[in-house]
Design an enzyme around this catalytic site. Structure first.
Site, PDB file in Angstrom:
ATOM      1  CB  CYS A  72      11.385  -5.282 -16.224  1.00  0.00           C
ATOM      2  SG  CYS A  72      12.512  -4.578 -14.761  1.00  0.00           S
ATOM      3  CB  ALA A  75      13.259  -7.392 -11.971  1.00  0.00           C
ATOM      4  CG  HIS A 205      16.707 -14.830 -15.081  1.00  0.00           C
ATOM      5  ND1 HIS A 205      15.439 -15.207 -15.441  1.00  0.00           N
ATOM      6  CD2 HIS A 205      16.650 -13.789 -13.937  1.00  0.00           C
ATOM      7  CE1 HIS A 205      14.701 -15.173 -14.380  1.00  0.00           C
ATOM      8  NE2 HIS A 205      15.375 -14.223 -13.440  1.00  0.00           N
TER       9      HIS A 205
END
Lengths: 500, 513
Positions: A72, A75, A205
């Site tokens: 996800c 993470a 990210h």
């Protein structure tokens, strides 16, 4: 040292057809777009370096109930981008689980006194209870920041990594961060990486990159005298020391690595990044956003490179050197020459033991393409590869690496991967911890390609030797010959899914 | 150049080579903007003090290194203990990746579970569609006999109602009407993994038992093991004991085969587990016994409601706890405890007597799940040891009260302290200020071992950095032998290390101990 070979595209097409036939119609239609066999680039009318085309749909929602391997946004932010920044405290803000399962699991090596001036292998959480969900957690967050300051005064900043509930209950972590940052006179970065955002780690990210832009850059005065050969290494998380085995080479060719993002990083290294001359990006997927921003805003060029295996290391070093001109280029040739005997010796030792072995990969953001040539340097053949959370531009880049007939699978499901492996029977599978044990049970050697199976580094020349050793020990271990009891025939493999 | 093809150095030796040490020293000096060494040393020393301990224990909001996970992990583990059952977690998908990884890292085994992969649109409109599609896909792809549904905190916060969602999915034909889809709401912001276990087992029992009448008690005993990282060894050991007694029993939830499949070329997605038919029949059992009270509080209440006798234990480990368990089983089943088991008991006691001089007066810090901590404290006291610090992050006031009673029952417990709800950063302070000889916990304890020098014994889930311990039982008299040996090994290894310096301390480096 590129290998010439072609994969069995017909077999792979048949395997795709077979797995799709097992889905309900609606799911089959959706999954079909993610599976393909790489076609020769020339046939597809491409020119230049592109060896093949591996057009699949990517970066779209996973189908419910199929056992996606993806994670996800949390993470992607806490686990990947922010977590390794060692001198900051990263709060897993929400219930206890997310921080617990990601605690110390990515092997982002760092040097420091943990709990005193660095905090990488610790789990800080606001451990949300029902009352926090009902009444909101902003007050609690304020108190947490005070308690961090009291117990860990040498922290150089704090990040607030939002877990799912935060965005759902309407907490204002930005306001809290702004207020407390003023109070404690330190950087506090709220990251809106709630796990339900986006379709995988990937959006995490991106959000984490944006948080660097919005909450770190230009927030404090940076005193730093820059030099002509200053580079940032971006997207190396120092798994098992990867960034260190890379840094040593970059320094040897005469560059000055003024920041490494984010393995073994300090906040200072991130703050000063806009003063560098070039951004060297290893994991394109997780950090291209901030590089593009630095290019636009500060005019810093960025360049992708690949430090897996001697062919790519050499090519990358030369490409990097070219950017800086003849002085660096000369040094680079010396460095390449210096390591050549090591490379030759490693290949002489391992290539005869590995030649012709087939490999299937399924990893995250860059390795499904980046490691291909490292295997090929050892004489090995890549028969299939795929990404958990790639975008279209990753698959375009993959085309440069894979050969005609290679099986391509995006956001593969547990079912598909098992069937593909069963059908292809490669000599090695490189994937993650969730995939490791099913594959080994089938009698197929396996290496974890996220954590390096607790080994590493794999980057750089020093890392290539470790990589070669590890691949050899995985494939050539005697245990694979002990699976069958001598008094029993091997059970038919086709029953693997439908045991009993 | 440190690397060579003849002797390849991986991270542990490689970065200790001079080239790398110099590189890292320069990186720190030139680019990291580190704090002054003195400031780091001062703070380091400060964290070892009573003053720091008081500050840390006074924390109200921040939790650091807690020894607990969230509910759905318990749900996934629980579901894995039933015949061909696929754990299905409704909510965000990243959670499921985490549970699977976590279980695989401990058991070194596959861990299957699926997610309904809810994203932003589901956060707005609810996850019904995800449930409908998800159940259909899981049913078709993975050929389960049962799908056990639980929830992530996302689904809980938006208030998705599993009962009606599953009903809807069945109406839409995702799975056949009579296909078993038990469920449990498992909010991560309530309790811990032990509660997720409890809710899931209760949900499964309710699914099969609701509306059914108990027929005459069948003389069978149900056994619920609870969340147990050592289930592979423990469940098999308990079955062996029960078989020796000739007792008729059903394990309700048994992941011992699921998390210990053989390597023979075939990947078994499902193996072992409690048969569905046995779960149905278990309604008619004489009694239901829980091996871990704090894992089964709701489940046992339900068993009482349906008319079963119940009893709960705290992880039966060591002499008296095993005694109590067997005596209870004997009383319920009316089967005698055979001589063979009495001899086993005697052998454990014999071993304890042989080694007592090395154990008497040793001080321990123990942390982990509530029942485990209770069990270890009790066994330590049986060996003449002192459980100085007993810590359970997921310990409740009720647990604290029970611990008090236990510790008061033995002179070896008189100096013991109970730390309910505290975390491992608090434990760090406790170990600095009131040191002990040994620390018992899980892999996370290795940071405490590094910081405080207290030798760590790994006897609790999760164990990531040592292999195969979970394959051996801790429960029963045989398990007691293993725990005893593990503790003794740690003591002797430490003593040998401390006395092995040639010509300095090796007069005490005794051949026989």
């Amino acid at each position: 040292m590129s290998l010439e070979y072609e994969n069995d595209g017909a077999l792979h097409a048949k395997l795709i057809e077979e797995v799709l036939s097992q889905y309900p119609d609606k799911a089959a239609k959706r999954r079909k777009k993610h599976l393909n066999v790489a076609k020769s680039g020339e046939e597809a009318g491409d020119e230049g370096e592109v060896l093949s085309e591996c057009e699949v749909k990517s970066n779209i929602k996973s189908i419910p109930g199929v056992m996606t391997i993806r994670g996800c946004a949390y993470a992607g932010s806490k686990g990947v981008v922010w977590g390794p920044v060692k001198d900051m405290v990263h709060i897993s803000h929400g219930p206890v689980g997310c921080g617990h399962y990601s605690w110390s699991q990515r092997r982002n090596y760092y040097v420091g006194t943990t709990g005193i001036d660095t905090f990488g292998t610790m789990q800080f959480t606001s451990d949300f209870q029902e009352k926090d969900i009902v009444f909101g957690g902003d007050k609690k967050l304020e108190q947490i920041i005070d308690e961090i300051e009291e117990l860990f005064p040498l922290n150089n900043g704090i990040t607030v990594q939002s877990e799912c509930p935060i965005g759902l209950i309407g907490d204002d972590t930005e306001a809290v961060s702004r207020k407390k940052a003023k109070e404690i006179e330190k950087t506090i970065v709220p990251v809106r990486c709630e796990g339900f955002r986006g379709v995988s780690q990937s959006l995490g990210h991106h959000i984490a990159n944006d948080a660097i832009r919005d909450w770190v850059f230009e927030k404090r005065d940076v005193e730093f005298e820059s030099g002509p050969y200053d580079v940032n290494v971006v997207g190396d998380y120092n798994i098992g020391g990867d960034a260190w085995a890379s840094r040593i080479l970059l320094e040897e060719i005469g560059l000055r690595v003024v920041g490494n993002w984010s393995g073994d990083a300090t906040l200072a290294e991130i703050e000063r990044a806009p003063k560098a001359k070039l951004n060297l990006i290893h994991c394109y997927r997780s950090m291209n956003y901030i590089c593009r921003h630095m290019e636009e805003k500060y005019g810093i060029a960025w360049m992708e490179y690949n430090f897996f295996g001697p062919s790519q290391i050499e090519a990358s070093l030369r490409k990097i050197a070219k950017h800086f001109g003849s002085e660096i280029e000369e040094k680079t040739e010396k460095v390449i020459a210096k390591y050549r005997p090591l490379v030759d010796a490693v290949i002489a030792k391992y290539r005869p033991r590995l030649e012709g072995n087939t490999v299937m990969l399924y990893v995250g953001g860059l390795r499904p393409r980046h490691v291909i040539t490292a295997y090929e340097d050892l004489g090995m053949v890549i028969v299939g590869t795929g990404y958990e959370f790639a975008h279209n531009d990753d698959y375009q880049r993959t085309a440069h690496y894979v050969k005609n007939g290679t099986l391509i699978y995006d956001d593969v499901t547990g079912y598909e991967l098992e069937k593909f492996i069963e059908g292809v029977r490669p000599n090695l599978v490189g994937s993650g911890i969730k995939e490791k044990y099913p594959v080994q049970k089938m009698g197929i050697p396996f290496r974890q390609m996220h954590s390096w199976d607790y080994s590493g580094p794999y980057h750089g020349y020093d890392g290539f030797a470790v990589f070669a050793r590890d691949v050899d020990l995985a494939i050539n271990n005697p245990v694979w010959g002990l699976f069958e009891a001598p008094w029993k025939c091997r059970p038919s493999r086709g029953r693997a899914m439908a045991a009993e | 150049m440190p690397q060579s093809a003849e002797k390849i150095l991986d991270h542990a030796p490689l970065f200790r080579e001079p080239e790398y040490r110099q590189m890292l020293a320069e990186k720190k000096l030139n680019f990291e903007c580190p704090h002054q060494d003195q400031a780091v040393t001062d703070q380091h020393e400060f964290t070892k003090t009573w003053e720091y301990r008081e500050k840390s224990l006074a924390r109200e909001a921040l939790v650091i290194n807690p020894a607990k996970a969230c509910q759905p992990l318990g749900a996934v583990f629980a579901a894995a203990g039933f015949e061909r059952t696929m754990p299905f977690v409704h909510g965000s998908q990243g959670c499921v990746a985490y549970y699977r990884s976590h279980l695989s890292r401990h058991f070194k085994e596959p861990a299957s579970a699926v997610s309904s992969s809810m994203t932003e649109d589901a956060a707005v409109f609810g996850g019904l569609k995800n449930m409908v599609d998800g159940l259909a896909n899981t049913y078709k792809l993975y050929d389960p006999k049962m799908i056990a549904v639980s929830t992530t905190c996302m689904a809980e916060v938006i208030g998705d109602d599993l009962r009606s969602f599953i009903e809807n999915a069945k109406e839409e034909g995702s799975v056949p009407r009579d296909f078993d889809v038990p469920f449990a709401h498992t909010p991560a912001f309530v309790g811990s993994h032990v509660d997720g276990y409890d809710g899931t087992v209760k949900g499964i029992l309710e699914h099969f038992w609701k509306g059914k009448q108990r027929t005459e008690a069948s003389g069978t005993i149900n056994i619920i093991p609870g969340f147990d990282g050592f289930c592979v060894g423990n469940n098999r050991e308990l079955k062996r004991l029960l078989d020796l007694m000739g007792v008729s029993y059903t394990f309700i939830q048994d992941a011992s085969d699921q998390f210990d499949t053989p390597s023979d070329g075939e990947y078994r997605m499902y193996d072992g587990g409690t048969k569905i038919q046995d779960v149905r029949n278990a309604l008619n059992a004489e009694a239901t016994l829980s091996l871990q009270h704090y894992n089964t509080r709701k489940t046992l209440l339900y068993c009482e409601e349906v008319g079963q006798a119940t009893a709960a234990f705290h992880y039966p480990l060591g002499v008296q706890a095993t005694d109590e368990f067997l005596v209870k089983v004997s009383a319920i089943s009316d089967k005698e405890i055979p001589e063979a088991i009495r001899l086993e008991r005697g052998r454990l006691v014999d071993a304890m007597a042989d080694s007592q001089s090395w154990l008497h007066g040793k001080k321990y810090a123990i942390y982990g799940d509530p029942d485990f901590v209770y069990a270890m404290a009790r066994f330590i006291m049986e060996t003449g040891g002192e459980p100085t610090h007993c810590l359970a992050t997921n310990g409740t006031p009720a647990w604290e009260a029970e611990m008090k009673e236990l510790l008061a029952s033995s002179p070896f417990g008189k100096d013991a302290q109970i730390w309910a709800g505290k975390d491992l950063w608090a434990m760090r302070s406790l170990l600095f200020t009131e040191p002990v000889d040994l620390l018992i916990g899980n892999s996370y304890g290795k940071y405490l071992e590094r910081d405080t020098g207290t030798p760590l014994i790994r006897l609790m889930f999760p164990i990531f950095d040592r292999h195969h311990h979970h394959r051996f039982a801790l429960m029963g008299y045989q398990g007691g032998l293993r725990v005893l040996t593990t503790i003794l090994d740690k003591i002797f290894d430490k003593l040998d290390r401390e006395t092995s310096k040639t010509g300095v301390t090796d007069y005490s480096y005794d051949l026989t101990r």
